[in-house]
Every structure is written in C-alpha cells, then in structure tokens.
Design a protein around this motif. Structure first.
Motif, PDB file in Angstrom:
ATOM      1  N   VAL A  75      -5.398   4.111   5.876  1.00 17.27           N
ATOM      2  CA  VAL A  75      -4.662   3.136   5.366  1.00 17.27           C
ATOM      3  C   VAL A  75      -5.484   2.035   4.894  1.00 17.27           C
ATOM      4  O   VAL A  75      -5.274   1.366   3.900  1.00 17.27           O
ATOM      5  CB  VAL A  75      -3.553   2.584   6.331  1.00 17.27           C
ATOM      6  CG1 VAL A  75      -2.714   1.363   5.500  1.00 17.27           C
ATOM      7  CG2 VAL A  75      -2.764   3.662   6.743  1.00 17.27           C
ATOM      8  N   LEU A  92       1.159   4.872   1.042  1.00 20.29           N
ATOM      9  CA  LEU A  92       0.540   5.778   1.944  1.00 20.29           C
ATOM     10  C   LEU A  92       0.598   7.331   1.460  1.00 20.29           C
ATOM     11  O   LEU A  92       1.281   7.810   0.579  1.00 20.29           O
ATOM     12  CB  LEU A  92       1.254   5.837   3.192  1.00 20.29           C
ATOM     13  CG  LEU A  92       1.560   4.626   4.089  1.00 20.29           C
ATOM     14  CD1 LEU A  92       2.414   5.026   5.210  1.00 20.29           C
ATOM     15  CD2 LEU A  92       0.183   4.058   4.074  1.00 20.29           C
ATOM     16  N   THR A 128      -6.139   8.986   0.815  1.00 22.45           N
ATOM     17  CA  THR A 128      -6.173   7.431   1.266  1.00 22.45           C
ATOM     18  C   THR A 128      -4.881   6.786   0.685  1.00 22.45           C
ATOM     19  O   THR A 128      -4.468   6.896  -0.125  1.00 22.45           O
ATOM     20  CB  THR A 128      -7.472   6.646   1.347  1.00 22.45           C
ATOM     21  OG1 THR A 128      -7.957   6.346  -0.069  1.00 22.45           O
ATOM     22  CG2 THR A 128      -8.552   7.297   1.959  1.00 22.45           C
ATOM     23  N   ALA A 129      -4.596   5.647   1.362  1.00 20.97           N
ATOM     24  CA  ALA A 129      -3.522   4.512   0.775  1.00 20.97           C
ATOM     25  C   ALA A 129      -4.348   4.063  -0.255  1.00 20.97           C
ATOM     26  O   ALA A 129      -5.084   3.641  -0.665  1.00 20.97           O
ATOM     27  CB  ALA A 129      -3.211   3.684   1.879  1.00 20.97           C
ATOM     28  N   GLN A 181       1.824   9.762   8.704  1.00 21.51           N
ATOM     29  CA  GLN A 181       3.336   9.572   8.053  1.00 21.51           C
ATOM     30  C   GLN A 181       4.331   9.495   9.330  1.00 21.51           C
ATOM     31  O   GLN A 181       5.204   8.712   9.493  1.00 21.51           O
ATOM     32  CB  GLN A 181       3.932  10.613   7.119  1.00 21.51           C
ATOM     33  CG  GLN A 181       3.256  10.360   5.815  1.00 21.51           C
ATOM     34  CD  GLN A 181       3.762   9.506   4.804  1.00 21.51           C
ATOM     35  OE1 GLN A 181       5.097   9.236   5.059  1.00 21.51           O
ATOM     36  NE2 GLN A 181       3.234   9.083   4.116  1.00 21.51           N
ATOM     37  N   ARG A 187       0.679  -1.376   0.218  1.00 22.51           N
ATOM     38  CA  ARG A 187      -0.046   0.073  -0.037  1.00 22.51           C
ATOM     39  C   ARG A 187       0.750   1.234  -0.072  1.00 22.51           C
ATOM     40  O   ARG A 187       1.797   1.323   0.661  1.00 22.51           O
ATOM     41  CB  ARG A 187      -1.109  -0.017   1.182  1.00 22.51           C
ATOM     42  CG  ARG A 187      -1.850  -1.100   1.130  1.00 22.51           C
ATOM     43  CD  ARG A 187      -2.578  -1.135   2.685  1.00 22.51           C
ATOM     44  NE  ARG A 187      -3.587  -2.341   2.564  1.00 22.51           N
ATOM     45  CZ  ARG A 187      -4.980  -2.188   2.186  1.00 22.51           C
ATOM     46  NH1 ARG A 187      -5.425  -0.990   1.832  1.00 22.51           N
ATOM     47  NH2 ARG A 187      -5.633  -3.344   2.155  1.00 22.51           N
ATOM     48  N   TYR A 207      -0.387  -3.559   8.306  1.00 24.95           N
ATOM     49  CA  TYR A 207       0.390  -2.625   7.169  1.00 24.95           C
ATOM     50  C   TYR A 207       1.923  -2.839   7.504  1.00 24.95           C
ATOM     51  O   TYR A 207       2.441  -3.024   6.522  1.00 24.95           O
ATOM     52  CB  TYR A 207      -0.018  -1.273   7.320  1.00 24.95           C
ATOM     53  CG  TYR A 207       0.861  -0.482   6.658  1.00 24.95           C
ATOM     54  CD1 TYR A 207       0.843  -0.411   5.275  1.00 24.95           C
ATOM     55  CD2 TYR A 207       2.132   0.366   7.097  1.00 24.95           C
ATOM     56  CE1 TYR A 207       1.904   0.347   4.447  1.00 24.95           C
ATOM     57  CE2 TYR A 207       2.900   1.016   6.375  1.00 24.95           C
ATOM     58  CZ  TYR A 207       3.018   1.126   5.062  1.00 24.95           C
ATOM     59  OH  TYR A 207       3.753   1.775   4.235  1.00 24.95           O
ATOM     60  N   ASP A 253       0.929  11.008   1.305  1.00 21.58           N
ATOM     61  CA  ASP A 253       1.951  12.001   2.005  1.00 21.58           C
ATOM     62  C   ASP A 253       1.815  13.415   1.548  1.00 21.58           C
ATOM     63  O   ASP A 253       2.872  14.136   1.946  1.00 21.58           O
ATOM     64  CB  ASP A 253       3.239  11.225   1.504  1.00 21.58           C
ATOM     65  CG  ASP A 253       3.350  11.494   0.024  1.00 21.58           C
ATOM     66  OD1 ASP A 253       2.518  11.763  -0.857  1.00 21.58           O
ATOM     67  OD2 ASP A 253       4.189  10.703  -0.700  1.00 21.58           O
TER      68      ASP A 253
END
Length: 228
Positions: free
Chosen positions: A213, A29, A51-52, A178, A27, A220, A31
């Motif tokens: 996520v 993420l 979203t991821a 993050q 996935r 994850y 950022d």
C-alpha cells in the motif's frame, strides 16, 4: 460518489463513479482484477496492479463507468493474457479494433455498452484459476491448493500469470491484504486482523501493508474514511 453492483457476467462487478466537490483521491488497492473503464468519453484497460495506485485529483464532474473482472475472467474478454497488462493502463483502441473501441467511447449508456460488449466477447475462464482465487480468499495456502488441484508449481505459475497477471504467491499476498483491510475497516484491532487474515503476527501485517500500500494501515484507513 461511487456505486457498484454485480454484473450479469459471473465474477464481474459493474461500477460507476463521479467526482464531486470535496472528493479527495484515495489509493486504489491491488485486488487481483483488471478493469475496462470509460472515463468521460475515453476507454482504457487498467491492468492488474501489484501495489496500490495513488491517482491524481480528477476534475469535478469526471464520470467513470467500468467493469471489474475478477477470478481471471478478464483475459478471455480482452483476448490476451493478464500478464501483458500488469501495472499498466492501456487505451482500448490499442488492444481492440479502433472502430469497436470508438463505439464504446461514444456510447450514451457506457455501462450497458460495456456489459454488452463483454458478454459478446465472453470466454469461459480457466476453472482452476477461478478455484484458486476462491481458495486463496478462504485462506488456503498456495501449496495446499496446488496439491489438491494436481498442478505442478510451473503449471500453476504459468496459468496464474495468464489469468491474474502475476503468480499465485503474489495473488495470495494481494487477496490476504484485501481481507485484512476489510477486517480493519470493520473495527477489529490490528492484532486480531493479523491473526484472522493469516499473517504471522501484527509486525508481519505492518510490513506487508507498507510494501503493498505504501503507507501504514492506520494512515490508509484514516484517508479512506475521510474520502467517503
């Protein structure tokens, strides 16, 4: 195999990746950034995600070269607000003249070509938005930043949308995520991660990770570790 380095351009990361046997997709993420990506002769823009993203399995040997534009630097290079690209992947020839996009796609040195084009198109980013990203990463609240910068909620929302693709509160959630993931990867207990990253408690951290996520933080991390 994934590698990255600082670009010659401020707030920009140059990265490359090649799919090797046994690699599993992970996935990606959100950022607060957008990327211009060369992928085996195809060039596209990956806009800022909320979203991821869970990319599909790419064929072995697929090569990617890209620039990741942080702190609101991408819109000036692309020539449009980040909000027009939020949660989208757009072929570069839909945004730039087709001959310019084709020259990038056909380049024998994609990363050097991407940096050269970005440098030629570079526009100084909104300084207040660069400061916003830095402040949020440092744990400053959006309200405190707005008061310090002398920006109304409406002006901050508008400029954040243009620079990052979403408003300052969403940016805050994403950069806090993050920070939390980085702490968790370093081995910190999740309760400590929650406190140090700025969540109310571990339950708040858990809810936010699931929302952004799509899976628990432990899941994850386990998948990401198995993919490196």
């Amino acid at each position: 195999m994934y590698r990255e380095r600082a670009s010659m351009l401020p707030h920009v990361i140059a990265w490359r990746s090649e799919v090797e046997p046994g690699d599993a997709p992970t996935r990606v993420l959100p950022d607060g950034c957008l990327d211009i990506i060369w992928a085996s002769g195809r060039v596209f823009v990956a806009g800022p995600d909320t979203t991821a993203q869970a990319p599909g399995r790419a064929p072995v040997g697929t090569r990617l070269f890209a620039l990741r534009f942080g702190s609101g630097t991408g819109p000036g290079v692309l020539g449009l607000p980040a909000s027009e690209l939020t949660d989208r992947q757009v072929p570069l020839d839909q945004l730039w003249p087709a001959p310019d996009a084709r020259r990038l796609a056909e380049s024998a040195e994609p990363l050097a070509a991407l940096e050269a084009v970005a440098a030629a198109r570079w526009r100084e980013p909104d300084r207040a938005m660069v400061a916003l990203a830095e402040a949020v990463r440092a744990g400053v609240t959006v309200g405190a930043f707005a008061e310090r910068a002398g920006l109304s909620a409406r002006h901050l929302q508008r400029r954040s949308n243009a620079a990052f693709g979403y408003g300052p509160k969403t940016l805050h959630r994403i950069l806090r995520l993050q920070r939390a993931v980085a702490l968790a990867r370093g081995g910190a207990p999740f309760a400590r991660v929650a406190a140090d990253a700025g969540y109310a408690d571990q339950a708040h951290l858990s809810r936010e990770v699931r929302a952004l996520v799509g899976v628990p933080l432990s899941s994850y991390l386990a998948h990401a570790n198995n993919s490196t």
